[in-house]
Structures are given as structure tokens and as C-alpha cells.
Enzyme design. Structure first.
Site, mmCIF file in Angstrom:
data_model
loop_
_atom_site.group_PDB
_atom_site.id
_atom_site.type_symbol
_atom_site.label_atom_id
_atom_site.label_comp_id
_atom_site.label_asym_id
_atom_site.label_seq_id
_atom_site.Cartn_x
_atom_site.Cartn_y
_atom_site.Cartn_z
ATOM 1 N N LYS B 278 0.847 -1.192 0.000
ATOM 2 C CA LYS B 278 0.000 0.000 0.000
ATOM 3 C C LYS B 278 0.885 1.245 0.000
ATOM 4 O O LYS B 278 2.116 1.146 -0.079
ATOM 5 C CB LYS B 278 -0.975 -0.026 1.182
ATOM 6 C CG LYS B 278 -2.061 -1.067 0.993
ATOM 7 C CD LYS B 278 -3.346 -0.716 1.681
ATOM 8 C CE LYS B 278 -4.109 0.356 0.923
ATOM 9 N NZ LYS B 278 -5.314 0.839 1.561
ATOM 10 N N CYS B 283 1.516 9.595 8.693
ATOM 11 C CA CYS B 283 1.158 9.187 10.060
ATOM 12 C C CYS B 283 1.868 7.905 10.472
ATOM 13 O O CYS B 283 2.142 7.686 11.659
ATOM 14 C CB CYS B 283 -0.352 9.040 10.246
ATOM 15 S SG CYS B 283 -1.104 7.644 9.386
ATOM 16 N N TYR B 284 2.217 7.055 9.493
ATOM 17 C CA TYR B 284 2.934 5.829 9.832
ATOM 18 C C TYR B 284 4.373 6.108 10.268
ATOM 19 O O TYR B 284 5.048 5.202 10.778
ATOM 20 C CB TYR B 284 2.858 4.813 8.683
ATOM 21 C CG TYR B 284 1.439 4.329 8.466
ATOM 22 C CD1 TYR B 284 0.760 4.591 7.275
ATOM 23 C CD2 TYR B 284 0.750 3.672 9.483
ATOM 24 C CE1 TYR B 284 -0.551 4.197 7.095
ATOM 25 C CE2 TYR B 284 -0.564 3.266 9.318
ATOM 26 C CZ TYR B 284 -1.208 3.537 8.120
ATOM 27 O OH TYR B 284 -2.515 3.148 7.962
#
Lengths: 336, 431
Positions: B278, B283-284
């Protein structure tokens, strides 16, 4: 029936109810500049809650509140209370939730609500088709897959799922959610212990690897299904991978080789030095050139292998970088 | 302490070779990935031409954006009307990372607002008059701990909070997010976080919870939201952090978890993806990169002597470059990826991830690698759990220590009710 364009405060059907404004206190923080419509609907929702009103107009209002903020889990809960108290037609509710999910498929509450309705009806018959429709728009929607796994497990609808997974993988062999589903189905039905099944899956994976060698999902799947038995235990696999290395090489293939060699070291006593040296060479190649974004990781793997399987004479470079050579137990970062 | 002011990884000649190889087989996944890579390439090339300066964290702009948001939000935030404690936490945490003080008056106003979000039956809700829910409970407790005043601590009704936690506990060890709500691994983290910070852990509260969390680890090595689901960064962080709090991290297969998360860093973009195959998302930078300090500590505790003493097991410089070059809105605020809008969630987690990438180690052994200028440096995000410092709670370590110290002076409440309100509870929960 009511005109949704009118504010509630102007609708005669609601004249008897006193709206309850939100009380954020005298000096609000994170104060949202709600539209008039939003304020209106939620002022009346609060009034309903306060009075614990259970009526058809309350049900209608929850739909309006949901449309304004589908993430308001308090409203959804109240809607469920109303559906049960008023003994509403759950088939109609299914139609309603279907439309909402189509519109907002990435919301937790809508899927949870659908699950509750399916449970109350004890009828999963529309689910697989509906979820497939949502997945046709976004083949990786996490909520959709969660709902699908629940439906299949709860109502034992395993039979046609592997076929569905294969169709999705045909469309996009890189769909990791589909690979996960493949694992889910097989683990819960035949399992991977049967050598015929395991071999079928290994062959399927190798076939997909040959088509698109740089697809990480299939490499992860191959490792995932073999790791319990041990990567080195599958006959001929190492040879097949080494063959692929010539024509279909990738960082994933090299990482897989490291894994096979590691498993070999774990489970066999022969050829240790030779296997270890091949593994270390690969870790170094990955760190230095083929997978440099993971340089720190591959260096660590190399050091770990060396420490665990290296003979005591060849441990000159096992110290973690940053320490005095040889004194690995001093000044480590998490000293207690 | 290194300050990397010259060669950026993304300017290197080998960088373009890291682009996605689609093997001539185009699928939705590869098409989307290549689109993102093109947009990153564009950003990097514009940066090369225009900026002679090293990458800069736009502190002032972010500060103005955060300061305003703490008071007023546009109607675009109607969709977060059931998450207002989150807004408080995201903004307050971002401010603390930027080392911007919160004026006493507004801190007190936040306390009073969160008090209005507290449910009469315990726990916090998404807003006044809403039902209690574990996510805003987590956010409210964190926000109050960041404020760290007596007023803030006193807002929390510990007895009722404990009974709320019992009311959402399930027989299999999991927790539903709210009465009548869904189960997933986020709930265990929210519960463990608030229970440990406020000192309300009882012997039975987390019975069977570690076993349940372990069952969420899958064939990929990461954790899914519930058993059977695809491994996902957000859920993996929640599961791992909960296990660390419960002292049970060794029940997980740490080796395969490490392999999974290390593999989530994107070779071209430098940032992290949430799931295999993906797209990258700012934010990751926290949910995924934040796992590496947790794993480092867990492996060390398990006797591992080959861990680095200077670096986490991810490319810290590459992550910082991704955040600084690709995730900043010039008007303030941070975001997912170029082309996306800013929001407070991404501001919080991009900054949190930036802090993880800048700092290695705990208070005893501190090693910093700041990309760009010295002024880019952020406050450390780690928190101490008796000894080492790691981003379990994602609030600054001093605030964690202070809160734990305060609440440990108070006795653990005696549970009034045992676990058991099932997910089928139909009573309304309103004030």
C-alpha cells in the site's frame, strides 16, 4: 412526512420538544464552527436523549444526525435502541445501511451497525455479494475485509471464498489483503499440514513470483506458509530459489534465501560454516547495495547470525557498532 | 550529535534506482505506487532547484496552526465532533514536541472541557453528552497528563474509569471500544495506557488480554485489528505497546514482527506504508517507526547483545527527509503525502515520527541525528517504563513520569463491578 431541508426547529412535528444546546462551557476549546443545520439537528438529538424518547420521529432524526456525522457512535447506538424498541423492519434497515456504506465505506460505525442488523436477522445471504461490490471499488478496504471474515466464520460460508480470492489475485496479484484472505481461508478449512495442500500453495506462489518477481506479498506468503515447518525442510525449494535468482532476482528473493539459510542453521548441524558464510554474504549485499533502506536491519541480522552460529574464533566483528570491540555488555542503550 | 546539513539521501544518484519495479505487470497497486513516486520526485526536484538551505521544520507556521486550532476549528471538523478529546491531544502533543508552552489559562480551559466530556458512568466521550468510548478516553487522559497540573489530574474519576474498563472487557480478553461497540486491538492499548498512567490496574483487569493480542499476530509478522486480519501499522503499534505496558511483549514473535515493520519503510519515499503493497503515509512515521524503539527495548530485555548502540533499525535520515520535504504544509500543519490536506492527526503523528527518527536511546545514552538545521530538533517522545525510555504513550517522558508519580500515591480503586456488560447491552448511556 418531514421536509429534510427544513430545520427541525421550523418543523411542526417537533414543536413540542425543547432543543438542548451543546454546553461546551464559558471558554470552549477545539470549538467547531458547526453549520446551522448541524447545530439544529444535534440540539434536538440531545433533547431526545435527555427524554429517552423512543419514537419514529426519533429514528428519522438519527438518520439526519448520521448524515451530518456518520462517526457519531452515540447516535448509532441510540438508533439501534430505537430499532429494537419500535420493532422496525430490519430488511428496510439493511437497505438503509447498504446505502450509507456505499457512500462512506471507510467508517467504523457503519460496518458495525450492519453486523448488528445481520445478527438480528440471522441472515448473511446478501453479505458476500455486498462486500464484493464494495471491494470492487477499493479492493483493500480494511473494514470490508473484517466484515467479510466475520460473516464467513460466523455463518460458515467458506465454500466459494478461495475462488473469490483467486479472482482478486488475477485482477491484482499485489493485493496483500487478498493474500491475507487466502491464508485465512486455507488455515480455517484444510489447513497447511496436508502436504498436497502445502505443495499446491508453494507451486501457486512460485508461479506468481515468476510473473511478477518484485511483488513483496507473494514472497511474504511463501515464507508465511513454510515457516512453521521450516523453510529448509521443503524439498528442492532452495534449489528452485537459487535458479530463480539468475533470472528473477529481487531484494525479496535475497531476503528469502537468508531465511532459508537461517532455518537450515537452526535445524541442521552439517555445513554450518558454509551456510553461515552464504547468509552473512547476503546480509551484507542487502545492507550495502540491494536493500539499503533496511541497512540497519540487515546488519543486525548478520550480527545476530554470526553471534548465534559463528564459531568462537570468528567472532571478531560481532560487536554492535558503537561499543568498544568485544565489550558488548557495556553501556548498552537500555541499561536498567 | 550529528547534524546532516549536506547530502540528502533523496538527492543521491542512487535514489532514482529505488523506484518501484513493476516487472511489466501493471496492476492497480503498481499504478498507484508509481503515481506517488512521481509526485515525490517532483517535490524533491523542486526542492533541489529552489532551496539552497537544508530542509527546515516550519516551526512558526505549525505553531500558529496549532494555536488557532486549540480554540477554533472550521466546519470541516464536523466529522470529528465525536473525537474532540483527540483534537485536544493531537494539538497539545504537537505543541509539546515543538516545545511551545501552553498558556495556563488555556490549559485550564482544556481541563474544564475534558471534564464535560467525562461520562457519569466513567471514561470519556467524544464530546459533552456523548457515550464513553475507549479512544477519546485514551486521548483525554493523555491530554490531561500533558497539561500535568493538579487540576488536570483531579479531573479523572479513577473509580468510575475502572468500572468503565470492566464494563467493556470481554470474556476472551479483548475489549469493545464502547458499550454496544466493536472489538479490535486499539481498545487494549487505550485501556492499558489509561489504566497504567492512572494506577487503576487490578489483577483481573487484563486477564487473558495478552493471549488475545498475540492471536492478532499473523503470518506476515505484524498484527491485524482482530485475529485473521491483514497486518497493519496502526493496530501493530497498539498491540505491541499494550504488551509492553503489560510486561508481556515476549509472548509475541518479535523476530517476525521486526522483519515485518522494517519492511514497511518505502525504499524510494523514505516514509512508511501501513500495510504491504500500500502507499506511504506520514502518520505511519509514528505508528510504524515507533515500533522500532519498542522492539529494540524488548529484544534487549530478552538478552540480545547484537543491537546497535546508535541507531534504530530503520533509516532515520530517510524518514526525516520524507517528513520535512513531503509532509509539511507551507501555511502550517503536516499531512499524509503531497497533494493531501493538512489536519491535526497528521500534524501530531508526523511530528511524533520525526522525533523518533531524530533521537536514539533513553536519557542515559542519547544519540541524535538531526536532518537539516539544528533548529529542526524536536523534544524526545520517549517515556520511561521503570528504566528505558520508549514511545509507548506518545507523550513526553517527563509528563509520563510525573503522572505515574502522582497517581501511584493514590490507592488502586476497588472494582465495584466485575467484567461483563456484553456487546448486546441496549441501554442508552447518556448524561
Amino acid at each position: 412526512s418531514e421536509d429534510p431541508k427544513q430545520l427541525i426547529q421550523d418543523r411542526k412535528e417537533w414543536a413540542d420538544l425543547e432543543p438542548v444546546p451543546q454546553d461546551d462551557g464559558p471558554n470552549p476549546v477545539v470549538k467547531i464552527a458547526y453549520s446551522d443545520k448541524f447545530t439544529d439537528v444535534y440540539d434536538y438529538f440531545r433533547a431526545l436523549l435527555k427524554n429517552d424518547e423512543k419514537s419514529d420521529r426519533a429514528l428519522l432524526l438519527t438518520a439526519e444526525a448520521i448524515e451530518l456525522n456518520a462517526a457519531n457512535y452515540t447516535v448509532w447506538h441510540y438508533r439501534r435502541v430505537l430499532l429494537q424498541a419500535l420493532e422496525k423492519d430490519l430488511r428496510e434497515e439493511m437497505r438503509y445501511i447498504t446505502a450509507i456504506i456505499e457512500d462512506q465505506p471507510k467508517n467504523y460505525q457503519v460496518w458495525h451497525h450492519r453486523r448488528m442488523v445481520v445478527e438480528w436477522l440471522n441472515d448473511p445471504s446478501e453479505e458476500l455479494e455486498f462486500i464484493a461490490e464494495i471491494l470492487s471499488q477499493d479492493a483493500k478496504n480494511y473494514h470490508a475485509w473484517q466484515h467479510r471474515q466475520w460473516v464467513i466464520k460466523e455463518y460458515k460460508l467458506w465454500d466459494s471464498e478461495l475462488e473469490y480470492v483467486e479472482q482478486l489475485l488475477e485482477e491484482d496479484v499485489r493485493n496483500n489483503s487478498a493474500w491475507n484472505q487466502r491464508h485465512y481461508i486455507i488455515s480455517h478449512t484444510t489447513g497447511y499440514s496436508d502436504p498436497a495442500i502445502l505443495n499446491r500453495e508453494v507451486q501457486y506462489s512460485l508461479k506468481q513470483i515468476k510473473k511478477a518477481p518484485h511483488n513483496e506479498s507473494v514472497w511474504n506468503y511463501l515464507k508465511g506458509i513454510l515457516q512453521d515447518l521450516g523453510l529448509s525442510s521443503h524439498p528442492g525449494l532452495l534449489e528452485q530459489i537459487l535458479e530463480l535468482k539468475e533470472t528473477h532476482c529481487s531484494p525479496y528473493l535475497l531476503g528469502f534465501l537468508v531465511d532459508i539459510y537461517e532455518d537450515f542453521l537452526e535445524n541442521t548441524l552439517e555445513h554450518h560454516e558454509e551456510v553461515l558464510s552464504k547468509a552473512l554474504e547476503l546480509c551484507e549485499l542487502l545492507a550495502r547495495e540491494k536493500d539499503t533502506i533496511r541497512r540497519e536491519y540487515w546488519s543486525y541480522v548478520g550480527r545476530s547470525l554470526q553471534t548465534k552460529y559463528g564459531s568462537s574464533d570468528s567472532s571478531t566483528t560481532t560487536s554492535a557498532p558503537g561499543s568498544d570491540s568485544g565489550s558488548v555488555h557495556q553501556e548498552t542503550p537500555c541499561s536498567s | 550529535m550529528e547534524s546532516v546539513s549536506s547530502p540528502l539521501r533523496c538527492f543521491g544518484e542512487c535514489h532514482t534506482a529505488e523506484k518501484y519495479t513493476d516487472d511489466g505487470v501493471e496492476t492497480v497497486t503498481s499504478v498507484e505506487q508509481r503515481k506517488v513516486e512521481r509526485s515525490i520526485q517532483e517535490v524533491v526536484s523542486v526542492y533541489k532547484q529552489i532551496h539552497s538551505l537544508p530542509p527546515t521544520l516550519l516551526r512558526d507556521q505549525h505553531y500558529q496552526y496549532l494555536k488557532k486550532g486549540l480554540r477554533h476549528l472550521s466546519d470541516a471538523y464536523e466529522c470529528l465532533d465525536a473525537s474532540r478529546p483527540w483534537l485536544c491531544y493531537w494539538i497539545l502533543h504537537s505543541l509539546e514536541l515543538l516545545e511551545e508552552p501552553v498558556p495556563t489559562a488555556i490549559a485550564s480551559d482544556v481541563c474544564k472541557f475534558l471534564a464535560r466530556c467525562q461520562s457519569p458512568t466513567g471514561g470519556f466521550a467524544g464530546g459533552p453528552c456523548q457515550a464513553a468510548h475507549l479512544a477519546p478516553t485514551y486521548a483525554a487522559v493523555n491530554a490531561l497528563c500533558i497539561i500535568g497540573t493538579q487540576e488536570a489530574y483531579n479531573i479523572i474519576d479513577r473509580e468510575k474509569l475502572l468500572s468503565f474498563l470492566f464494563s467493556v472487557k470481554q470474556p476472551d480478553g479483548s475489549f469493545v471500544m464502547h458499550i454496544g461497540g466493536e472489538v479490535d486491538v486499539r481498545s487494549t492499548y487505550c485501556a492499558a495506557s489509561v489504566a497504567s498512567l492512572t494506577n487503576i490496574m487490578t489483577p483481573t483487569l487484563f486477564q487473558d488480554t495478552p493471549t488475545w493480542i498475540v492471536s492478532c499476530q499473523n503470518w506476515e509478522g505484524g498484527l491485524g485489528g482482530v485475529p485473521g486480519l491483514e497486518a497493519h501499522g496502526g493496530y501493530t503499534f497498539c498491540g505491541m505497546a499494550a504488551m509492553v505496558i503489560l510486561g508481556k511483549e515476549h509472548m509475541l514473535d518479535l523476530k517476525s514482527l521486526l522483519r515485518w515493520v522494517a519492511s514497511r519503510q518505502m525504499r524510494y519515499e523514505g516514509g512508511f506504508q501501513g500495510r504491504c503493497n500500500k502507499l506511504v503515509d506520514g502518520c505511519y512515521s509514528f505508528w510504524q517507526a515507533g515500533l522500532l524503539p519498542l522492539l529494540h527495548r524488548a529484544l534487549f530485555k530478552g538478552g540480545d547483545s547484537t543491537l546497535s548502540l546508535q541507531k534504530w533499525m530503520f533509516e532515520q535520515q530517510a524518514l526525516q527527509e520524507y517528513i520535512l520535504l513531503c509532509c509539511q504544509n507551507p501555511a502550517g500543519g503536516l499531512l499524509d503525502k503531497p497533494g493531501k490536506s493538512r489536519d491535526f492527526y497528521h500534524t501530531c503523528y508526523c511530528l511524533s515520527g520525526l522525533s523518533v527518527a531524530q533521537h536514539f536511546g533513553n536519557m542515559d545514552l542519547h544519540h541524535e541525528l538531526i536532518v537539516g538545521r539544528e533548529e529542526n530538533r524536536l523534544v524526545i517522545v520517549f517515556s520511561s517504563l521503570q528504566a528505558p525510555s520508549h514511545p509507548v504513550y506518545n507523550i513526553c517522558p517527563e509528563k509520563v513520569a510525573q503522572a505515574i508519580q502522582h497517581f501511584h500515591q493514590l490507592p488502586v480503586p476497588v472494582p465495584a463491578q466485575k467484567e461483563g456488560s456484553s456487546a448486546c447491552n441496549t441501554t442508552t448511556d447518556h448524561s
